[in-house]
Write a protein that holds these residues in place. Structure first.
Motif, PDB file in Angstrom:
ATOM      1  N   GLU A 137       0.824  -1.210   0.000  1.00  0.00           N
ATOM      2  CA  GLU A 137       0.000   0.000   0.000  1.00  0.00           C
ATOM      3  C   GLU A 137       0.858   1.259   0.000  1.00  0.00           C
ATOM      4  O   GLU A 137       0.510   2.253  -0.652  1.00  0.00           O
ATOM      5  N   GLN A 140       1.990   1.664  -3.521  1.00  0.00           N
ATOM      6  CA  GLN A 140       0.891   2.069  -4.393  1.00  0.00           C
ATOM      7  C   GLN A 140       0.607   3.561  -4.283  1.00  0.00           C
ATOM      8  O   GLN A 140       0.488   4.258  -5.304  1.00  0.00           O
ATOM      9  N   THR A 180      -7.195   1.357  -4.750  1.00  0.00           N
ATOM     10  CA  THR A 180      -6.311   0.266  -5.170  1.00  0.00           C
ATOM     11  C   THR A 180      -7.083  -1.049  -5.236  1.00  0.00           C
ATOM     12  O   THR A 180      -8.166  -1.172  -4.655  1.00  0.00           O
TER      13      THR A 180
END
Length: 259
Positions: A137, A140, A180
């Motif tokens: 994460e 991302q 995401t």
């Protein structure tokens, strides 16, 4: 590290030495296995005669045996076989330790890097995946979104606005929410129940829970409303199965004798 730098240090830099050593180890083990598969028979004779035919190379006779063949050696002849090196367990342990070091240098769980799930349990794989997903994460949102998606979106909104294909101004289009892909759960039942309890306790919003599934809460609510409207128009009703309470134990009648 310095002004004008256009690229940074590769993520593989901490593991590049171990990757090279692992490649060399793999080649050495493959060569060792090939050598170990070369089983040779050495025939010793006292009178210089050969027990079977073959190809003469100098004073040596190179022959071969067919699968299933039975050869009777004359008296005075002896056959000994070579003892090829076996693959030691220490070599496999060394390869596994090297892979652990490579996984640690790359910030990956060993199981994700190799696919080896032989020595994991539920707790260990869950703890490893949670930490790894935090890293995913971070990459991302801090790398892909910040350095790639935001500039692309900003340029697209500017071009579409200048071409007159957007009614809104570019400044109004820039604030967006990046969602995401959904991360799969290790135990869906427990994870969903934990989300429900967190939402009911006010520790997280429903929007946050829906976004973690890779969806937009507005689109999800519109989809749910459309489903309910379609079910009502068709006379359909889908309800969760009712929980059946456990049957109570039958009462035992008390007689005068028992009293």
């Amino acid at each position: 590290d310095f002004p004008g730098q256009v690229r940074g240090v590769s993520w593989f830099a901490p593991a590049i030495l171990r990757l090279a050593e692992h490649d060399e180890w793999h080649g050495a083990q493959l060569t060792r296995q090939k050598v170990g598969a070369l089983l040779a028979g050495l025939i010793t004779t006292n009178d210089g005669t050969a027990p079977f035919g073959g190809e003469a190379q100098g004073e040596a006779l190179i022959g071969s045996l067919e699968p299933g063949a039975m050869v009777v050696l004359p008296p005075g002849k002896d056959v000994t076989f070579s003892n090829p090196p076996a693959i030691a367990q220490e070599a496999n342990d060394f390869g596994r330790i090297t892979l652990h070091e490579i996984a640690a240098a790359l910030g990956l769980p060993y199981e994700v890097l190799t696919g080896d799930l032989a020595s994991v349990n539920y707790s260990s794989i869950r703890a490893g995946l949670v930490e790894w997903r935090r890293r995913v994460e971070m990459t991302q949102h801090n790398v892909i979104v910040f350095q790639a998606l935001r500039p692309i979106w900003r340029r697209w909104a500017m071009i579409e606005s200048l071409q007159g294909r957007l009614a809104a101004r570019p400044q109004e289009m820039l604030p967006v929410r990046w969602i995401t892909p959904k991360q799969q759960w290790v135990d869906p039942a427990k994870d969903v129940q934990a989300e429900i309890e967190a939402i009911n306790a006010g520790l997280m919003s429903r929007r946050e829970a829906v976004a973690a599934r890779g969806m937009d809460v507005g689109a999800l609510d519109a989809e749910i409303a459309a489903d309910k409207a379609r079910e009502a128009s068709l006379g359909l009703a889908f309800t969760a199965p009712a929980k059946v309470a456990p049957a109570a134990a039958p009462a035992i009648p008390v007689t005068e004798e028992a009293a």
